[in-house]
Write an enzyme that holds these catalytic residues in place. Structure first.
Site, PDB file in Angstrom:
ATOM      1  N   MET A  92       4.222 -10.777  31.048  1.00 42.39           N
ATOM      2  CA  MET A  92       5.191 -12.072  31.370  1.00 42.39           C
ATOM      3  C   MET A  92       5.819 -11.848  30.539  1.00 42.39           C
ATOM      4  O   MET A  92       5.961 -10.978  29.146  1.00 42.39           O
ATOM      5  CB  MET A  92       4.133 -13.357  31.022  1.00 42.39           C
ATOM      6  CG  MET A  92       3.854 -13.462  29.808  1.00 42.39           C
ATOM      7  SD  MET A  92       2.822 -14.851  30.209  1.00 42.39           S
ATOM      8  CE  MET A  92       0.576 -13.494  30.672  1.00 42.39           C
ATOM      9  N   CYS A  93       7.537 -12.324  30.795  1.00 38.07           N
ATOM     10  CA  CYS A  93       8.951 -12.338  29.548  1.00 38.07           C
ATOM     11  C   CYS A  93       8.616 -13.149  29.337  1.00 38.07           C
ATOM     12  O   CYS A  93       8.951 -14.635  29.371  1.00 38.07           O
ATOM     13  CB  CYS A  93      10.096 -11.836  30.602  1.00 38.07           C
ATOM     14  SG  CYS A  93      11.180 -11.404  29.789  1.00 38.07           S
TER      15      CYS A  93
END
Length: 160
Positions: free
Chosen positions: A95-96
């Site tokens: 995830m960012c």
């Protein structure tokens, strides 16, 4: 080792005061540097007039957290262990999240802050910082289709 003392302290704090939305949090047996976490899909608190929650509501999302030996000076590696239909989560579950990027990471950041940031990202995707452009485009241009796809993915992949 300083990192193991820090992790032990954070684990103890989290277990004695579990964050809302965290279902379980356990280190792997004999390895304080690898944690298994399960979070509950959040309801949307951002728009109280909306009847429905987020498309992730009702889902249980397992996460893996791997801490480097030089934690807290480097951020942990955090992945979802199930498929999540979200513009900021890739096919591998990476995830960012802004606070975990190497150029913004601070040693004062704690695991609780990371978990809160993940749950906030699930409540409010950030299409301008997407890992999957097609989902970000759908989120922006056809929110209803995005929500339907995310609900279906949650029902299929994030059930207890």
């Amino acid at each position: 080792m300083a990192s193991s003392r820090r992790l032990g302290k954070e684990l103890s704090e989290l277990k004695s005061n579990m964050l809302s939305g965290v279902v379980s949090l356990e280190p792997e047996e004999n390895n304080l540097y690898r944690w298994n976490v399960v979070i509950r899909g959040p309801v949307c608190e951002c728009n109280v007039s909306r009847q429905a929650g987020t498309p992730y509501e009702g889902g249980f999302f397992p996460l893996s957290m791997e801490f480097p030996l030089d934690y807290p000076f480097k951020s942990p590696n955090v992945h979802f262990n199930c498929k999540v239909y979200h513009p900021n989560v890739d096919e591998s579950g990476a995830m960012c999240i802004g606070i975990m990027k190497s150029d913004t990471w601070k040693p004062s950041t704690k695991v609780a802050m990371i978990l809160e940031a993940i749950m906030q990202l699930m409540r409010e995707p950030q299409p301008d910082d997407a890992l999957i452009a097609s989902i970000a485009e759908q989120y922006v241009k056809d929110r209803e289709q995005f929500v339907m796809a995310a609900i279906e993915c949650t029902k299929t992949h994030a059930t207890p």
